[in-house]
Design a protein around this motif. Structure first.
Motif, PDB file in Angstrom:
ATOM      1  N   SER A  18     -17.334   6.971  32.645  1.00 51.59           N
ATOM      2  CA  SER A  18     -18.546   7.603  33.178  1.00 51.59           C
ATOM      3  C   SER A  18     -18.210   8.290  34.492  1.00 51.59           C
ATOM      4  CB  SER A  18     -19.629   6.551  33.422  1.00 51.59           C
ATOM      5  OG  SER A  18     -19.997   5.935  32.217  1.00 51.59           O
ATOM      6  N   GLU A  19     -19.110   9.127  34.955  1.00 46.21           N
ATOM      7  CA  GLU A  19     -18.929   9.827  36.229  1.00 46.21           C
ATOM      8  C   GLU A  19     -18.662   8.808  37.338  1.00 46.21           C
ATOM      9  OE1 GLU A  19     -18.495  12.982  38.680  1.00 46.21           O
ATOM     10  OE2 GLU A  19     -19.021  13.187  36.555  1.00 46.21           O
ATOM     11  N   GLY A  20     -17.564   8.977  38.059  1.00 44.78           N
ATOM     12  CA  GLY A  20     -17.210   8.086  39.158  1.00 44.78           C
ATOM     13  C   GLY A  20     -16.361   6.898  38.758  1.00 44.78           C
ATOM     14  N   ASP A  21     -16.200   6.663  37.458  1.00 47.31           N
ATOM     15  CA  ASP A  21     -15.374   5.548  36.988  1.00 47.31           C
ATOM     16  C   ASP A  21     -13.950   6.030  36.737  1.00 47.31           C
ATOM     17  OD1 ASP A  21     -17.636   4.035  37.075  1.00 47.31           O
ATOM     18  OD2 ASP A  21     -17.827   3.752  34.917  1.00 47.31           O
ATOM     19  N   THR A  22     -12.982   5.289  37.235  1.00 47.17           N
ATOM     20  CA  THR A  22     -11.579   5.646  37.041  1.00 47.17           C
ATOM     21  C   THR A  22     -10.703   4.444  36.719  1.00 47.17           C
ATOM     22  OG1 THR A  22     -11.131   5.426  39.407  1.00 47.17           O
ATOM     23  CG2 THR A  22     -11.705   7.642  38.608  1.00 47.17           C
ATOM     24  N   VAL A  23     -11.250   3.244  36.808  1.00 44.89           N
ATOM     25  CA  VAL A  23     -10.463   2.028  36.635  1.00 44.89           C
ATOM     26  C   VAL A  23     -10.672   1.449  35.234  1.00 44.89           C
ATOM     27  CG1 VAL A  23     -10.119  -0.329  37.500  1.00 44.89           C
ATOM     28  CG2 VAL A  23     -10.555   1.524  39.100  1.00 44.89           C
ATOM     29  N   THR A  24      -9.568   1.064  34.592  1.00 41.84           N
ATOM     30  CA  THR A  24      -9.611   0.396  33.296  1.00 41.84           C
ATOM     31  C   THR A  24      -9.636  -1.107  33.565  1.00 41.84           C
ATOM     32  OG1 THR A  24      -8.307   2.170  32.309  1.00 41.84           O
ATOM     33  CG2 THR A  24      -8.422   0.092  31.092  1.00 41.84           C
ATOM     34  N   CYS A  25     -10.661  -1.797  33.064  1.00 41.42           N
ATOM     35  CA  CYS A  25     -10.863  -3.223  33.342  1.00 41.42           C
ATOM     36  C   CYS A  25     -10.782  -4.027  32.044  1.00 41.42           C
ATOM     37  CB  CYS A  25     -12.230  -3.467  33.962  1.00 41.42           C
ATOM     38  SG  CYS A  25     -12.623  -2.446  35.378  1.00 41.42           S
ATOM     39  N   PHE A  26     -10.280  -5.241  32.119  1.00 41.96           N
ATOM     40  CA  PHE A  26     -10.254  -6.142  30.972  1.00 41.96           C
ATOM     41  C   PHE A  26      -9.842  -7.533  31.431  1.00 41.96           C
ATOM     42  CE2 PHE A  26      -6.206  -4.016  31.336  1.00 41.96           C
ATOM     43  CZ  PHE A  26      -5.256  -5.020  31.178  1.00 41.96           C
ATOM     44  N   ARG A  27     -10.001  -8.491  30.530  1.00 37.98           N
ATOM     45  CA  ARG A  27      -9.493  -9.850  30.737  1.00 37.98           C
ATOM     46  C   ARG A  27      -8.430 -10.076  29.685  1.00 37.98           C
ATOM     47  NH1 ARG A  27     -12.398 -14.233  29.732  1.00 37.98           N
ATOM     48  NH2 ARG A  27     -13.597 -13.212  28.119  1.00 37.98           N
ATOM     49  N   ALA A  28      -7.377 -10.841  30.021  1.00 40.72           N
ATOM     50  CA  ALA A  28      -6.324 -11.098  29.048  1.00 40.72           C
ATOM     51  C   ALA A  28      -5.544 -12.351  29.415  1.00 40.72           C
ATOM     52  CB  ALA A  28      -5.380  -9.906  28.955  1.00 40.72           C
ATOM     53  N   LYS A  29      -4.848 -12.875  28.410  1.00 41.99           N
ATOM     54  CA  LYS A  29      -3.908 -13.977  28.620  1.00 41.99           C
ATOM     55  C   LYS A  29      -2.891 -13.939  27.488  1.00 41.99           C
ATOM     56  CE  LYS A  29      -6.175 -17.782  26.137  1.00 41.99           C
ATOM     57  NZ  LYS A  29      -6.573 -19.190  26.233  1.00 41.99           N
ATOM     58  N   GLY A  30      -1.756 -14.613  27.701  1.00 43.32           N
ATOM     59  CA  GLY A  30      -0.715 -14.703  26.683  1.00 43.32           C
ATOM     60  C   GLY A  30      -0.342 -16.148  26.434  1.00 43.32           C
ATOM     61  N   ASP A  31       0.451 -16.371  25.405  1.00 41.24           N
ATOM     62  CA  ASP A  31       0.956 -17.731  25.199  1.00 41.24           C
ATOM     63  C   ASP A  31       2.189 -17.915  26.088  1.00 41.24           C
ATOM     64  OD1 ASP A  31       3.047 -16.444  23.908  1.00 41.24           O
ATOM     65  OD2 ASP A  31       2.825 -17.524  22.030  1.00 41.24           O
TER      66      ASP A  31
END
Length: 191
Positions: A65-78
């Motif tokens: 969206s307008e003004g958004d530039t950051v990719t966000c998420f939650r994650a984990k690995g084994d």
């Protein structure tokens, strides 16, 4: 931690048939499933024998969206999966990849455009000062690959949730910084 303002992928509602696997090997097949996580649903991925790369991706309409530039998420690995790569592909076909370090506990990630490096850039792209143009992003992919990660085991397993975009609270980093010529600090002969 940065929360996504726009949630692009909610695995409680996501149709996984829209996602396409890309790998250098068809067999053994990786498994992808929406599963329960501590705070909702997550994508659980198991790659039984990584040989080169194994990713999952789909088209995304106007992800930023307008003004958004950051990719966000939650994650984990084994305990064997220490990294995860995230890729944006632009309308011109330019591919931009970032790699994050995973732990065995859920962590939040926020990646500004500068975190993404050009991968096999199109003509005229990927040069110094060029970066992911979020307004042109149209395809999202995630996965594992020897080319972008420190692989410790051919078996890779990870979880990812709440993929979205948001504003950068630190504002955008400048693409170039003009260094003043001050003889005492940075004399002209060093330029």
């Amino acid at each position: 931690a940065i929360q996504p303002r726009q949630l692009l992928v909610d695995f409680a509602k996501e149709d996984l048939s829209k996602w396409r696997r890309s790998s250098n090997l068809e067999r053994p097949p990786a498994t992808y499933e929406a599963t329960s996580a501590e705070t909702g649903k997550a994508l659980h991925v198991l790659v039984p024998e990584l040989n080169g790369w194994d990713t999952l991706g789909r088209e995304v309409t106007a992800p930023f969206s307008e003004g958004d530039t950051v990719t966000c998420f939650r994650a984990k690995g084994d305990n064997r999966t220490k990294n995860l790569m995230i890729e944006w592909q632009e309308k011109d076909g330019s591919r931009w990849i970032a790699t994050v370090e995973l732990t065995e506990s859920w962590r939040r990630y926020a990646l500004p455009p500068e975190s993404f490096q050009a991968w096999e850039p199109r003509a005229g792209r990927g040069r110094k000062g060029d970066r992911l143009q979020v307004g042109n992003a149209q395809r999202l992919a995630l996965g594992v690959a020897y080319s972008h990660m420190a692989i410790q085991s051919t078996r890779q397993e990870y979880w990812i949730a709440d993929i979205g975009t948001g504003p950068n609270p630190l504002r955008e980093a400048p693409s170039a910084v003009e260094v003043p010529h001050l003889e005492g600090l940075c004399p002209g002969y060093q330029f």
